[in-house]
Design a protein around this motif. Sequence first.
Motif, PDB file in Angstrom:
ATOM      1  N   LEU A 102       0.814  -1.214   0.000  1.00 38.43           N
ATOM      2  CA  LEU A 102       0.000   0.000   0.000  1.00 38.43           C
ATOM      3  C   LEU A 102       0.851   1.268   0.000  1.00 38.43           C
ATOM      4  CD1 LEU A 102      -2.761  -1.158   2.519  1.00 38.43           C
ATOM      5  CD2 LEU A 102      -2.802  -1.253   0.025  1.00 38.43           C
ATOM      6  N   ILE A 103       1.736   1.392   0.973  1.00 41.25           N
ATOM      7  CA  ILE A 103       2.577   2.592   1.055  1.00 41.25           C
ATOM      8  C   ILE A 103       3.531   2.694  -0.141  1.00 41.25           C
ATOM      9  CG2 ILE A 103       4.446   3.667   2.397  1.00 41.25           C
ATOM     10  CD1 ILE A 103       2.910   2.802   4.934  1.00 41.25           C
ATOM     11  N   MET A 154       3.072   1.567  -3.199  1.00 40.74           N
ATOM     12  CA  MET A 154       2.300   1.933  -4.389  1.00 40.74           C
ATOM     13  C   MET A 154       1.899   3.406  -4.350  1.00 40.74           C
ATOM     14  SD  MET A 154      -0.055  -1.396  -5.270  1.00 40.74           S
ATOM     15  CE  MET A 154      -0.632  -0.671  -6.810  1.00 40.74           C
ATOM     16  N   ASN A 155       1.587   3.899  -3.160  1.00 43.14           N
ATOM     17  CA  ASN A 155       1.273   5.323  -3.025  1.00 43.14           C
ATOM     18  C   ASN A 155       2.506   6.171  -3.341  1.00 43.14           C
ATOM     19  OD1 ASN A 155      -0.595   7.509  -2.023  1.00 43.14           O
ATOM     20  ND2 ASN A 155       1.054   7.767  -0.536  1.00 43.14           N
ATOM     21  N   GLN A 204       3.042   8.963  -6.272  1.00 35.96           N
ATOM     22  CA  GLN A 204       3.514  10.328  -6.043  1.00 35.96           C
ATOM     23  C   GLN A 204       4.695  10.678  -6.948  1.00 35.96           C
ATOM     24  OE1 GLN A 204       4.287  10.220  -1.809  1.00 35.96           O
ATOM     25  NE2 GLN A 204       2.257  11.000  -1.307  1.00 35.96           N
ATOM     26  N   THR A 256      10.962   4.924   0.975  1.00 39.98           N
ATOM     27  CA  THR A 256       9.835   5.823   1.220  1.00 39.98           C
ATOM     28  C   THR A 256      10.170   6.752   2.386  1.00 39.98           C
ATOM     29  OG1 THR A 256       8.782   4.389   2.864  1.00 39.98           O
ATOM     30  CG2 THR A 256       8.218   3.999   0.543  1.00 39.98           C
ATOM     31  N   GLN A 287       0.820   8.491   5.282  1.00 45.71           N
ATOM     32  CA  GLN A 287       1.067   7.847   3.989  1.00 45.71           C
ATOM     33  C   GLN A 287       0.090   6.699   3.749  1.00 45.71           C
ATOM     34  OE1 GLN A 287       5.315   7.200   2.660  1.00 45.71           O
ATOM     35  NE2 GLN A 287       5.676   7.648   4.821  1.00 45.71           N
ATOM     36  N   LEU A 288      -0.194   5.944   4.804  1.00 43.75           N
ATOM     37  CA  LEU A 288      -1.109   4.817   4.669  1.00 43.75           C
ATOM     38  C   LEU A 288      -2.529   5.298   4.398  1.00 43.75           C
ATOM     39  CD1 LEU A 288      -1.585   1.807   4.703  1.00 43.75           C
ATOM     40  CD2 LEU A 288      -1.763   1.909   7.202  1.00 43.75           C
ATOM     41  N   GLU A 313      -3.284   7.993   2.825  1.00 44.21           N
ATOM     42  CA  GLU A 313      -3.280   8.395   1.416  1.00 44.21           C
ATOM     43  C   GLU A 313      -3.393   7.175   0.505  1.00 44.21           C
ATOM     44  OE1 GLU A 313       0.344  10.495   0.853  1.00 44.21           O
ATOM     45  OE2 GLU A 313      -0.281  12.270   1.997  1.00 44.21           O
ATOM     46  N   ALA A 314      -2.681   6.115   0.854  1.00 45.07           N
ATOM     47  CA  ALA A 314      -2.694   4.901   0.034  1.00 45.07           C
ATOM     48  C   ALA A 314      -4.072   4.254   0.030  1.00 45.07           C
ATOM     49  CB  ALA A 314      -1.655   3.913   0.558  1.00 45.07           C
ATOM     50  N   LEU A 320      -6.069   3.824  -3.472  1.00 43.65           N
ATOM     51  CA  LEU A 320      -6.391   2.487  -3.990  1.00 43.65           C
ATOM     52  C   LEU A 320      -7.830   2.079  -3.681  1.00 43.65           C
ATOM     53  CD1 LEU A 320      -3.042   0.757  -2.947  1.00 43.65           C
ATOM     54  CD2 LEU A 320      -3.691   1.584  -5.225  1.00 43.65           C
TER      55      LEU A 320
END
Length: 273
Positions: free
Chosen positions: A123-124, A126-127, A131, A201, A259-260, A262-263, A267
């Motif tokens: 998840l993080i 891919m976010n 970005q 990250t 960040q999570l 946002e992910a 998604l």
Amino acid sequence: MNHETIKIGAVIYDPKVTVIWGIIANFFLENGVNVECLFFKDYETQVDALLKSEIDIAWNSPLAWVDAAMRSHNRCIKSAMRDTDQDRKSVFLTRADSNIASLQELKGKKIGFGAIDSPQARLIPMNFLAQNGLKAGRDYEEVVFNIGYGLHGDHVGGERDALHALQNGLVDASVCVDLNYEAWKQDGTLDEKQIVCIEKTPYFDHCIFTVREDFPLERLKVWEETLFKMDYNNPEHKEMMDMEGLKQWVKGRTSGYAQLEEAVALLNFFKKA
């Protein structure tokens, strides 16, 4: 002694979980606090139990925290976390002989991720890729090693399988949490001359105790004060703390979940799950 039992939830991602929580329960009892440990097969079930007040406190993954916060309209309460839960990073790995040295060079490539619900291994990352202008299906092929779905990446198998796929040339890059990367360098799982880190990250946080919104704060204070008494220099405490991967319990924070969050939004995770 406070005879009113505090019910604690934990997900059995590994058989050692029951041993860890047996030691913790005995420690609390020795300090005059009754706790009962209830075990769950996955985090969704555990969050369900927390929101139904079937348990008082849940030992949650970061994704389970986000889930509980969303479903409780941000009324659940944060509590403690491990020292090792703070300031983690996910790392992007490639083969040294691939000449891939940046995220932009992953365009058109295959990237190996851990479990679908892993914050640190899917998840993080891919976010972070998004970005940096890289979208799955458009700019790279997402290859998921979905080991232990429901355990939110607590099962290291997905990250390890992604690494093995990279080593065997089945993917062009893989991702994992920094703790696993460092451990694998130490134990020989990966050779630093063959596998290199091309990007990391920003920092994020991992697990946290999540408390039901109507749990009495005075009882929570007693529970936290007791937890913080655990001392890594005490051999009896060290055994459990080594198994659980910490040297000190610290005050929890939620700033490390941005960040999570946002992910999850990017998604559309919970609507798809």
